[in-house]
Write a protein that holds these residues in place. Structure first.
Motif, mmCIF file in Angstrom:
data_model
loop_
_atom_site.group_PDB
_atom_site.id
_atom_site.type_symbol
_atom_site.label_atom_id
_atom_site.label_comp_id
_atom_site.label_asym_id
_atom_site.label_seq_id
_atom_site.Cartn_x
_atom_site.Cartn_y
_atom_site.Cartn_z
ATOM 1 N N GLY A 1 -5.528 1.937 4.246
ATOM 2 C CA GLY A 1 -5.512 3.011 5.230
ATOM 3 C C GLY A 1 -4.114 3.351 5.699
ATOM 4 N N VAL A 2 -3.435 2.333 6.229
ATOM 5 C CA VAL A 2 -2.092 2.571 6.774
ATOM 6 C C VAL A 2 -1.077 2.760 5.648
ATOM 7 C CG1 VAL A 2 -0.248 1.590 8.193
ATOM 8 C CG2 VAL A 2 -2.645 1.273 8.867
ATOM 9 N N GLY A 3 -1.066 1.859 4.680
ATOM 10 C CA GLY A 3 -0.069 1.909 3.608
ATOM 11 C C GLY A 3 -0.325 3.002 2.590
ATOM 12 N N PHE A 4 -1.440 2.871 1.849
ATOM 13 C CA PHE A 4 -1.715 3.793 0.746
ATOM 14 C C PHE A 4 -1.926 5.217 1.230
ATOM 15 C CE2 PHE A 4 -4.339 5.936 -2.392
ATOM 16 C CZ PHE A 4 -3.625 5.707 -3.548
ATOM 17 N N CYS A 5 -2.883 5.424 2.153
ATOM 18 C CA CYS A 5 -3.164 6.784 2.628
ATOM 19 C C CYS A 5 -1.969 7.368 3.380
ATOM 20 C CB CYS A 5 -4.400 6.783 3.523
ATOM 21 S SG CYS A 5 -5.927 6.478 2.630
ATOM 22 N N GLY B 1 0.816 -1.208 0.000
ATOM 23 C CA GLY B 1 0.000 0.000 0.000
ATOM 24 C C GLY B 1 0.849 1.258 0.000
ATOM 25 N N GLY B 2 1.925 1.242 0.782
ATOM 26 C CA GLY B 2 2.822 2.391 0.829
ATOM 27 C C GLY B 2 3.474 2.671 -0.512
ATOM 28 N N ALA B 3 3.886 1.609 -1.197
ATOM 29 C CA ALA B 3 4.498 1.787 -2.519
ATOM 30 C C ALA B 3 3.490 2.393 -3.499
ATOM 31 C CB ALA B 3 5.006 0.448 -3.043
ATOM 32 N N LEU B 4 2.253 1.931 -3.428
ATOM 33 C CA LEU B 4 1.216 2.463 -4.314
ATOM 34 C C LEU B 4 0.871 3.913 -3.963
ATOM 35 C CD1 LEU B 4 -1.114 -0.656 -4.499
ATOM 36 C CD2 LEU B 4 0.438 0.191 -6.280
ATOM 37 N N GLY B 5 0.787 4.213 -2.667
ATOM 38 C CA GLY B 5 0.479 5.575 -2.238
ATOM 39 C C GLY B 5 1.575 6.561 -2.606
ATOM 40 N N ALA B 6 2.824 6.165 -2.394
ATOM 41 C CA ALA B 6 3.940 7.046 -2.749
ATOM 42 C C ALA B 6 4.000 7.262 -4.256
ATOM 43 C CB ALA B 6 5.255 6.455 -2.238
ATOM 44 N N THR B 7 3.715 6.225 -5.006
ATOM 45 C CA THR B 7 3.689 6.345 -6.465
ATOM 46 C C THR B 7 2.561 7.265 -6.913
ATOM 47 O OG1 THR B 7 4.645 4.138 -6.690
ATOM 48 C CG2 THR B 7 3.554 5.052 -8.630
ATOM 49 N N CYS C 1 -6.875 12.188 3.099
ATOM 50 C CA CYS C 1 -7.801 12.399 4.220
ATOM 51 C C CYS C 1 -9.205 11.916 3.870
ATOM 52 C CB CYS C 1 -7.840 13.874 4.604
ATOM 53 S SG CYS C 1 -6.344 14.466 5.421
ATOM 54 N N LEU C 2 -9.678 12.255 2.688
ATOM 55 C CA LEU C 2 -11.008 11.825 2.245
ATOM 56 C C LEU C 2 -11.092 10.307 2.191
ATOM 57 C CD1 LEU C 2 -13.821 12.586 1.093
ATOM 58 C CD2 LEU C 2 -12.742 12.520 -1.176
ATOM 59 N N LEU C 3 -10.121 9.683 1.558
ATOM 60 C CA LEU C 3 -10.109 8.225 1.432
ATOM 61 C C LEU C 3 -10.014 7.554 2.804
ATOM 62 C CD1 LEU C 3 -10.091 5.693 -0.300
ATOM 63 C CD2 LEU C 3 -7.625 5.982 -0.578
ATOM 64 N N LEU C 4 -9.201 8.103 3.686
ATOM 65 C CA LEU C 4 -9.060 7.523 5.014
ATOM 66 C C LEU C 4 -10.382 7.576 5.783
ATOM 67 C CD1 LEU C 4 -7.146 6.156 6.984
ATOM 68 C CD2 LEU C 4 -6.532 8.424 7.833
ATOM 69 N N GLY C 5 -11.099 8.670 5.658
ATOM 70 C CA GLY C 5 -12.402 8.768 6.302
ATOM 71 C C GLY C 5 -13.358 7.697 5.808
ATOM 72 N N ILE C 6 -13.385 7.498 4.505
ATOM 73 C CA ILE C 6 -14.246 6.460 3.922
ATOM 74 C C ILE C 6 -13.828 5.084 4.419
ATOM 75 C CG2 ILE C 6 -14.906 5.312 1.765
ATOM 76 C CD1 ILE C 6 -14.635 8.124 0.422
ATOM 77 N N LEU C 7 -12.535 4.825 4.420
ATOM 78 C CA LEU C 7 -12.032 3.515 4.852
ATOM 79 C C LEU C 7 -12.351 3.228 6.314
ATOM 80 C CD1 LEU C 7 -8.567 3.517 3.082
ATOM 81 C CD2 LEU C 7 -10.509 2.034 2.561
ATOM 82 N N VAL C 8 -12.193 4.233 7.163
ATOM 83 C CA VAL C 8 -12.482 4.036 8.585
ATOM 84 C C VAL C 8 -13.938 3.629 8.771
ATOM 85 C CG1 VAL C 8 -12.774 5.286 10.769
ATOM 86 C CG2 VAL C 8 -10.637 5.479 9.495
ATOM 87 N N MET C 9 -14.827 4.272 8.045
ATOM 88 C CA MET C 9 -16.249 3.939 8.191
ATOM 89 C C MET C 9 -16.586 2.591 7.556
ATOM 90 S SD MET C 9 -17.456 6.154 10.119
ATOM 91 C CE MET C 9 -19.181 5.769 10.067
#
Length: 139
Positions: free
Chosen positions: A87-91, A13-19, A62-70
């Motif tokens: 959530g943790v990796g991508f966002c 997820g982190g690799a995808l988010g950073a990319t 932030c928007l995506l994280l809010g959706i994911l949390v819910m």
């Protein structure tokens, strides 16, 4: 879920988010250069100093994280793995406080201190609003 599987999800997820963050910056830089070459550059207003790619990446995260949390919450199993990935990796990699902080320092160094302060307030305020909106959308 094993620690190794969680770590792997965060890494992917982190690799995808950073990319994605890099892609946003690259797209906006190339688009701006193409507009300038075509003679369609906007008149200088000071807004060209604003680090929009970082701002956009942070607000999207932030928007995506809010959706994911819910949607995924703190449930176990595959939802937990999905949250680790997205959530943790991508966002986590898409958003970046360190780059935003450096952007503010660079604005101050250019003599745009008021713009730097406005950027901080706009980023934090809009980020919180985007997270809240994500929570509403996700529910």
């Amino acid at each position: 879920m094993t620690l190794l599987l969680s770590a792997l999800a965060v890494v992917i997820g982190g690799a995808l988010g950073a990319t994605a963050r890099w892609g946003i910056a690259e797209f906006m830089t190339r688009r701006s250069a193409a507009r300038q070459q075509a003679g369609r550059a906007a008149p200088a207003t000071g807004l060209e100093l604003v680090p929009w790619p970082t701002f956009i990446a942070n607000i999207l995260a932030c928007l995506l994280l809010g959706i994911l949390v819910m949607r995924l919450g703190a449930v176990g199993g595959s939802a937990e793995l999905a949250f680790m990935l997205l959530g943790v990796g991508f966002c986590g990699a898409l958003s970046t406080v360190s780059t935003a902080a450096l952007d503010v320092v660079n604005l101050v160094r250019r003599g745009a201190t008021v713009l730097g302060l406005a950027y901080v307030l706009l980023t934090v305020g809009t980020g919180m609003a985007a997270l809240w909106l994500g929570l509403v959308i996700g529910s």
